[in-house]
Every structure is written in structure tokens, then in C-alpha cells.
Write an enzyme that holds these catalytic residues in place. Structure first.
Site, PDB file in Angstrom:
ATOM      1  N   TRP A  39       0.989  -1.256  -0.313  1.00 48.20           N
ATOM      2  CA  TRP A  39       0.470   0.232  -0.134  1.00 48.20           C
ATOM      3  C   TRP A  39       0.893   1.413   0.155  1.00 48.20           C
ATOM      4  O   TRP A  39       1.718   1.675   0.756  1.00 48.20           O
ATOM      5  CB  TRP A  39      -0.631  -0.476   0.920  1.00 48.20           C
ATOM      6  CG  TRP A  39      -1.701   1.192   1.140  1.00 48.20           C
ATOM      7  CD1 TRP A  39      -2.028   2.060   0.906  1.00 48.20           C
ATOM      8  CD2 TRP A  39      -1.684   2.266   2.614  1.00 48.20           C
ATOM      9  NE1 TRP A  39      -2.509   3.097   0.983  1.00 48.20           N
ATOM     10  CE2 TRP A  39      -1.622   3.777   1.447  1.00 48.20           C
ATOM     11  CE3 TRP A  39      -0.253   2.318   3.947  1.00 48.20           C
ATOM     12  CZ2 TRP A  39      -1.833   5.117   2.606  1.00 48.20           C
ATOM     13  CZ3 TRP A  39      -0.464   3.765   4.053  1.00 48.20           C
ATOM     14  CH2 TRP A  39      -1.084   4.768   3.778  1.00 48.20           C
TER      15      TRP A  39
ATOM     16  N   GLU B  63      -3.102  -2.828  -2.574  1.00 46.31           N
ATOM     17  CA  GLU B  63      -4.092  -1.915  -1.855  1.00 46.31           C
ATOM     18  C   GLU B  63      -4.327  -0.731  -2.230  1.00 46.31           C
ATOM     19  O   GLU B  63      -3.286   0.371  -2.319  1.00 46.31           O
ATOM     20  CB  GLU B  63      -3.314  -2.072  -0.322  1.00 46.31           C
ATOM     21  CG  GLU B  63      -4.673  -1.613   0.813  1.00 46.31           C
ATOM     22  CD  GLU B  63      -4.766  -1.558   1.990  1.00 46.31           C
ATOM     23  OE1 GLU B  63      -3.531  -1.774   2.546  1.00 46.31           O
ATOM     24  OE2 GLU B  63      -5.450  -1.097   3.057  1.00 46.31           O
TER      25      GLU B  63
ATOM     26  N   LYS C  19      -7.111   2.784  -2.600  1.00 44.84           N
ATOM     27  CA  LYS C  19      -8.074   3.528  -1.130  1.00 44.84           C
ATOM     28  C   LYS C  19      -8.087   4.858  -1.591  1.00 44.84           C
ATOM     29  O   LYS C  19      -8.316   5.224  -2.358  1.00 44.84           O
ATOM     30  CB  LYS C  19      -6.828   3.765  -0.237  1.00 44.84           C
ATOM     31  CG  LYS C  19      -5.863   5.324   0.537  1.00 44.84           C
ATOM     32  CD  LYS C  19      -5.440   5.533   1.186  1.00 44.84           C
ATOM     33  CE  LYS C  19      -5.931   6.497   2.702  1.00 44.84           C
ATOM     34  NZ  LYS C  19      -5.316   6.365   4.054  1.00 44.84           N
TER      35      LYS C  19
ATOM     36  N   ASP D  87      -9.526  -3.440   1.589  1.00 42.84           N
ATOM     37  CA  ASP D  87      -9.903  -2.465   3.680  1.00 42.84           C
ATOM     38  C   ASP D  87     -10.786  -1.763   3.363  1.00 42.84           C
ATOM     39  O   ASP D  87     -11.316  -1.378   2.563  1.00 42.84           O
ATOM     40  CB  ASP D  87      -8.430  -1.493   3.894  1.00 42.84           C
ATOM     41  CG  ASP D  87      -8.524  -0.804   5.220  1.00 42.84           C
ATOM     42  OD1 ASP D  87      -9.018  -0.236   5.582  1.00 42.84           O
ATOM     43  OD2 ASP D  87      -7.055  -1.047   5.485  1.00 42.84           O
TER      44      ASP D  87
ATOM     45  N   HIS E 277     -11.341   1.858   2.612  1.00 45.95           N
ATOM     46  CA  HIS E 277     -10.904   2.239   1.817  1.00 45.95           C
ATOM     47  C   HIS E 277     -12.112   2.726   0.831  1.00 45.95           C
ATOM     48  O   HIS E 277     -11.496   3.332  -0.175  1.00 45.95           O
ATOM     49  CB  HIS E 277      -9.921   1.739   1.363  1.00 45.95           C
ATOM     50  CG  HIS E 277      -8.919   1.925   2.389  1.00 45.95           C
ATOM     51  ND1 HIS E 277      -7.291   1.389   1.787  1.00 45.95           N
ATOM     52  CD2 HIS E 277      -8.168   2.069   3.400  1.00 45.95           C
ATOM     53  CE1 HIS E 277      -6.335   1.975   2.513  1.00 45.95           C
ATOM     54  NE2 HIS E 277      -7.112   2.467   4.087  1.00 45.95           N
TER      55      HIS E 277
ATOM     56  N   HIS F 141      -8.235  -6.269   4.626  1.00 43.49           N
ATOM     57  CA  HIS F 141      -7.875  -5.513   6.458  1.00 43.49           C
ATOM     58  C   HIS F 141      -8.785  -4.670   7.067  1.00 43.49           C
ATOM     59  O   HIS F 141      -9.786  -4.096   6.513  1.00 43.49           O
ATOM     60  CB  HIS F 141      -7.521  -4.843   5.717  1.00 43.49           C
ATOM     61  CG  HIS F 141      -5.725  -4.516   5.358  1.00 43.49           C
ATOM     62  ND1 HIS F 141      -4.921  -2.770   5.032  1.00 43.49           N
ATOM     63  CD2 HIS F 141      -5.394  -5.143   4.786  1.00 43.49           C
ATOM     64  CE1 HIS F 141      -3.823  -3.924   4.966  1.00 43.49           C
ATOM     65  NE2 HIS F 141      -3.907  -5.014   5.723  1.00 43.49           N
TER      66      HIS F 141
ATOM     67  N   ASP G 299     -11.636   7.123   6.696  1.00 43.05           N
ATOM     68  CA  ASP G 299     -10.981   6.191   7.399  1.00 43.05           C
ATOM     69  C   ASP G 299      -9.643   6.096   8.220  1.00 43.05           C
ATOM     70  O   ASP G 299      -9.205   6.382   8.586  1.00 43.05           O
ATOM     71  CB  ASP G 299     -10.064   6.214   6.180  1.00 43.05           C
ATOM     72  CG  ASP G 299      -8.619   4.533   5.987  1.00 43.05           C
ATOM     73  OD1 ASP G 299      -8.981   3.879   6.639  1.00 43.05           O
ATOM     74  OD2 ASP G 299      -7.723   4.695   5.281  1.00 43.05           O
TER      75      ASP G 299
ATOM     76  N   ASP H 179      -9.776   4.490  11.050  1.00 40.77           N
ATOM     77  CA  ASP H 179      -8.984   3.547  11.885  1.00 40.77           C
ATOM     78  C   ASP H 179      -9.615   3.045  12.891  1.00 40.77           C
ATOM     79  O   ASP H 179      -8.262   2.378  14.359  1.00 40.77           O
ATOM     80  CB  ASP H 179      -7.415   3.140  11.707  1.00 40.77           C
ATOM     81  CG  ASP H 179      -7.248   2.537  10.043  1.00 40.77           C
ATOM     82  OD1 ASP H 179      -7.742   1.567   9.735  1.00 40.77           O
ATOM     83  OD2 ASP H 179      -6.535   3.984   9.164  1.00 40.77           O
TER      84      ASP H 179
ATOM     85  N   ASP I  80      -6.767  -4.742  10.691  1.00 39.74           N
ATOM     86  CA  ASP I  80      -5.877  -2.879  10.280  1.00 39.74           C
ATOM     87  C   ASP I  80      -6.872  -1.649  10.373  1.00 39.74           C
ATOM     88  O   ASP I  80      -7.325  -0.965   9.592  1.00 39.74           O
ATOM     89  CB  ASP I  80      -5.606  -2.371   8.539  1.00 39.74           C
ATOM     90  CG  ASP I  80      -5.115  -1.794   8.781  1.00 39.74           C
ATOM     91  OD1 ASP I  80      -4.610  -1.461   9.390  1.00 39.74           O
ATOM     92  OD2 ASP I  80      -4.553  -0.854   7.038  1.00 39.74           O
TER      93      ASP I  80
HETATM   94  C1  RNT Z   1      -3.615   2.762   5.215  1.00 38.14           C
HETATM   95  C2  RNT Z   1      -3.599   1.255   4.566  1.00 38.14           C
HETATM   96  C3  RNT Z   1      -2.515   0.359   5.378  1.00 38.14           C
HETATM   97  C4  RNT Z   1      -1.713   0.836   6.603  1.00 38.14           C
HETATM   98  C5  RNT Z   1      -1.682   0.227   6.645  1.00 38.14           C
HETATM   99  C6  RNT Z   1      -0.520   0.296   8.093  1.00 38.14           C
HETATM  100  O1  RNT Z   1      -4.921   3.242   4.501  1.00 38.14           O
HETATM  101  O2  RNT Z   1      -4.399   0.621   5.110  1.00 38.14           O
HETATM  102  O3  RNT Z   1      -3.066  -0.926   4.811  1.00 38.14           O
HETATM  103  O4  RNT Z   1      -3.035   1.299   7.063  1.00 38.14           O
HETATM  104  O5  RNT Z   1       0.066  -0.559   5.937  1.00 38.14           O
HETATM  105 ZN    ZN Z   2      -4.917  -1.413   5.193  1.00 34.65          ZN
END
Ligand code: RNT
Ligand code: ZN
Length: 419
Positions: free
Chosen positions: A187, A226, A228, A259, A262, A286, A294, A296, A326
Site C-alpha cells: 500500500w 491495496e 484507497k 480495506d 477505503h 484489511h 478511514d 481505523d 488493520d
Molecule cells: C492505510 C492502509 C494501510 C495501512 C497499514 C499501516 O490507509 O490501510 O494498510 O493502514 O499499512
Molecule cells: Zn489497510
């Protein structure tokens, strides 16, 4: 404290109810037992890593919160992972980012890293019965800027190509060592705050960089790419968008990482799975929780995750879907963040495994949509929680919320001594 006989009795009753619906709870637990989630190492230390260079987290991602006790070095991080794992049923994997290498206090730049820096990780993982996965790290570095692999500046681009090639080499060595493919996720944050004058220019460069990086074939690692939607400070344009990687993955047989944070907030990630499975070899997830962006947040058992888990099971795709976590929350006990998020993901999978899918499909085939709707609705209050508790009991980990006191104790005994 939940006592054993309470769990056993509740399970017996649940087993009977599910059996009446045509579902075998023992089989569901067996299936859940085989699912290894890939725990992300970066929740333990707010995505800092162990490089000698210290700087702030960049690349458009952010950790909020400064709850005391984050892991400050490799030993603390390993101890925290083992603590979390001891409260999570089943056997799981650990996903490392390149910046978590065992650099022994030496300055090792991203274009110098070798498998040697991950030797102790491989040994540690083997000793603890864990398999490793890997991630290249293009953020939090003086050369990160807004563009890495998509940078028109040849020197910067080559630096990141070198880094990513080395990460694939490390993944290959990890895979060989553990006799199980190491899943490497790529990513990058590349993008821009405003809409660029040419969108295709950077995507063309990224495509060429990826072609170079992937030109070397390996047998013991698998590549994931990955996408986003946007990063903080890079809101208008993301080079590695979903369409970009979907196209690249479908054409080149690469695993696309979805993810859950994302995408546009109303998009269903669960809905994407069945399409991807028809055109790409495998899928990497993820599992995260976006709140308004996003963000997290720690994964909880919400509709999104329940839907996603159901889709994996309904597609019969457990052997083609890798499930990684993640998220990074610095506002709460970080061991707790692992335990809550991982267990929530497992609960979603268990509930999905307990679905009487043949009855549902049967109703559907016959056009009996009221019956299908009603059964789906009633499933929500079936006693899957009793099956979950039994699963925990069988795995020798706390059932119900009994892990809370365990984590508080670890905070008192260990985390609170980290100044
Ligand atoms: C970031 C991505 C990625 C990170 C990690 C730390 O938006 O989701 O996967 O969270 O690589
Ligand atoms: Zn991610």
C-alpha cells in the site's frame, strides 16, 4: 466470571436449536478453528516501528490518542502480541511492516533492508507457533512526500522500487522459513491534495513501477495490492485507486486487498467479494472500521463486518480469502484493542458459519421471499453467543467479557511501567 457448566449447558441448548434449523454447531466451531486471522503488529505502538530515525506518522494516515503503555521496542511489542494472542481463541498470524525490523539500534535505510533484519522475527514466530505476513513501508520517511512509486523523479521512484523489491525478497525468505506463503501487502499513499493536471501520468508511472517490482517471480510469498479512496492531505486524487488496482490485479493475477475503510462510506465491501473472486486469484481483507472517514477505529461486531463474513462463507471462499486486521487506536488500552477487534471478527465469522444457507437458498430458488426475509431476521436472535462461549472454553481463553480483568491486570503489571 462465567463458569464452565453455565457455558456447557447453554451450548447444549444452542446446539439443539441450531440442529432444528439444520445447522451443525460442532462443524461451525471446527471451521472457525481453522481460520487464522493476520494480526497487524502496528496497533501495539501506534504505527511507529523501530527505525532509529524518529519522525511523525505520514502518508495520510493518523493515529489519535496517547493512552499510556504503547510498546516502545521489539521486546515490548512481542510481549504485547503474545498477551493479546492469549486472549483470542485459535491460532493466528502476525503481519509485520518493514519498519518493525530488528535493526539492533542501527540506521538501516529502507533501500538497505534485508531478510537478516527479520531473522529474529522468524525465530520468535516459529517458537510461538505463529506465521508471519509482511508489508512494505513507504510512509514516515524523508523521501515519502506525496509520491513514492508514482514519483516522476527517477531517483525517488527507484529508491521505493528498491525498497519494495527488498520487501518481496524478505517475504519470500519468511515464507520459506515458515514453510507457508508469506502474504505481502503493498500500500502506498501516493496522491495529491488538489486534482492534478494529469491523472493518467502518475498512474502510468505506478503501473511501470509495479511491472518492474513484480517481474521477479517467487514461490513462497504472495503479492497483494491495496487501494484507497484518499489520505489526509491527499484528498483529491489517489494514484492507487480501487479501479487502478482492480484492473492491475485482474490483468496480472495479483491479489487485491480490500480495506473496509477505503471506500465511500455507503459502499458495501461485502458486495465486492464475489466479483473479485471471479477475476483475481485470491482476496486479502484489511478489516477495519471507518467512522466518517478511514479513521481505523477498532473493529466491532457491526452490520458491515457481519455482512462481509457472511459473504466469505456464502462464497465458500475461506481458502481464497486472507483476513488481516488493520486499525490503530491510541485512545484505549492497545492489547484490549487487539482482543476486541479480533474477537469481533471471529464472532462475525462464527455467526456466518451458523447460517442455514441451504434453507435460505432454497426459499430464494422457489421465489419464497417472505420466508427468506423472516428466516434471516430470526437468525439474528439465535443463540450464537453460546456457541462462541463454548469455542472460547475449548480454546482455553476467557469466555464472555472475562478477558477485561486480565487486560487490566496486564496494564497494572506491565503497561503502566512504561513511562
Ligand atoms: C492505510 C492502509 C494501510 C495501512 C497499514 C499501516 O490507509 O490501510 O494498510 O493502514 O499499512
Ligand atoms: Zn489497510
Amino acid at each position: 466470571m462465567l463458569n464452565e457448566s453455565t457455558i456447557i449447558n447453554a451450548y447444549a441448548a444452542a446446539k439443539e436449536r441450531y440442529a432444528a434449523a439444520g445447522v451443525d454447531t460442532d462443524k461451525a466451531m471446527e471451521a472457525l478453528q481453522k481460520i487464522s486471522l493476520s494480526l497487524h503488529c502496528w496497533q501495539a505502538d501506534d504505527v511507529c516501528g523501530f527505525e532509529t530515525r524518529t519522525g511523525s506518522l505520514s502518508g495520510g494516515i493518523q493515529v489519535t490518542g496517547n493512552y499510556p503503555g504503547r510498546a516502545r521496542n521489539i521486546d515490548e511489542l512481542r510481549a504485547d502480541i503474545l498477551k493479546a494472542a492469549s486472549l483470542i481463541p485459535g491460532k493466528h498470524r502476525l503481519s509485520l511492516h518493514e519498519i518493525y525490523g530488528d535493526f539492533q539500534g542501527k540506521a538501516v535505510d529502507r533501500n538497505e533492508v534485508t531478510p537478516e533484519h527479520f531473522k529474529s522475527w522468524m525465530q520468535w514466530a516459529a517458537e510461538n507457533g505463529m506465521k508471519l505476513d509482511f508489508n512494505s513501508t513507504s510512509f514516515s520517511h524523508p523521501k515519502s512526500g506525496d509520491l513514492t512509486l508514482a514519483n516522476p523523479d527517477r531517483e525517488i521512484r527507484d529508491f521505493w522500487i528498491e525498497h519494495t523489491e527488498r520487501c518481496r525478497w524478505i517475504s519470500e525468505e519468511i515464507g520459506k522459513y515458515q514453510n507457508d506463503p508469506c502474504i505481502m501487502n503493498l500500500w502506498i499513499h501516493d496522491g495529491s491534495k488538489e486534482v492534478p493536471a494529469s491523472r493518467i501520468k502518475y498512474r502510468q508511472i505506478l503501473k511501470e513501477s509495479l511491472d518492474r517490482i513484480f517481474s521477479k517471480k517467487y514461490d513462497n510469498m504472495k503479492d497483494c495490492i491495496e487501494a484507497k479512496l484518499f489520505g489526509i492531505g491527499l484528498e483529491s486524487y489517489t494514484v492507487g485507486s480501487y479501479d487502478f488496482y482492480l484492473g492491475y490485479g485482474a490483468k496480472n493475477g495479483k491479489i487485491v486487498t480490500l480495506d473496509t475503510g477505503h471506500f465511500h462510506l455507503t459502499e458495501s465491501i461485502a458486495d465486492k467479494l464475489s466479483s473479485l473472486l471471479l477475476f483475481t486469484p485470491e482476496v486479502m481483507l484489511h478489516v477495519s472500521r471507518p467512522v466518517r472517514w478511514d479513521s481505523d477505529h477498532v473493529v466491532i461486531l457491526n452490520d458491515d463486518i457481519a455482512d462481509l463474513a457472511r459473504e466469505i462463507i456464502r462464497c465458500g471462499a475461506l481458502d481464497r480469502v486472507h483476513i488481516g486486521l488493520d486499525y490503530f487506536d491510541g485512545t484505549i488500552n492497545r492489547i484490549g484493542a487487539y482482543v476486541v477487534g479480533t474477537r469481533a471478527t471471529q464472532k462475525a465469522l462464527l455467526a456466518a458459519l451458523l447460517e442455514p444457507s441451504s434453507s435460505l437458498q432454497d426459499y430464494e430458488a422457489k421465489g419464497r421471499y417472505f420466508e427468506r426475509l423472516a428466516l434471516q431476521e430470526e437468525l439474528k436472535n439465535m443463540p450464537w453467543g453460546a456457541v462462541w462461549d463454548m469455542f472460547c472454553l475449548k480454546n482455553g481463553v476467557p469466555a464472555g467479557n472475562d478477558y477485561i480483568s486480565d487486560i487490566i491486570k496486564y496494564e497494572k503489571d506491565v503497561l503502566s511501567h512504561r513511562a
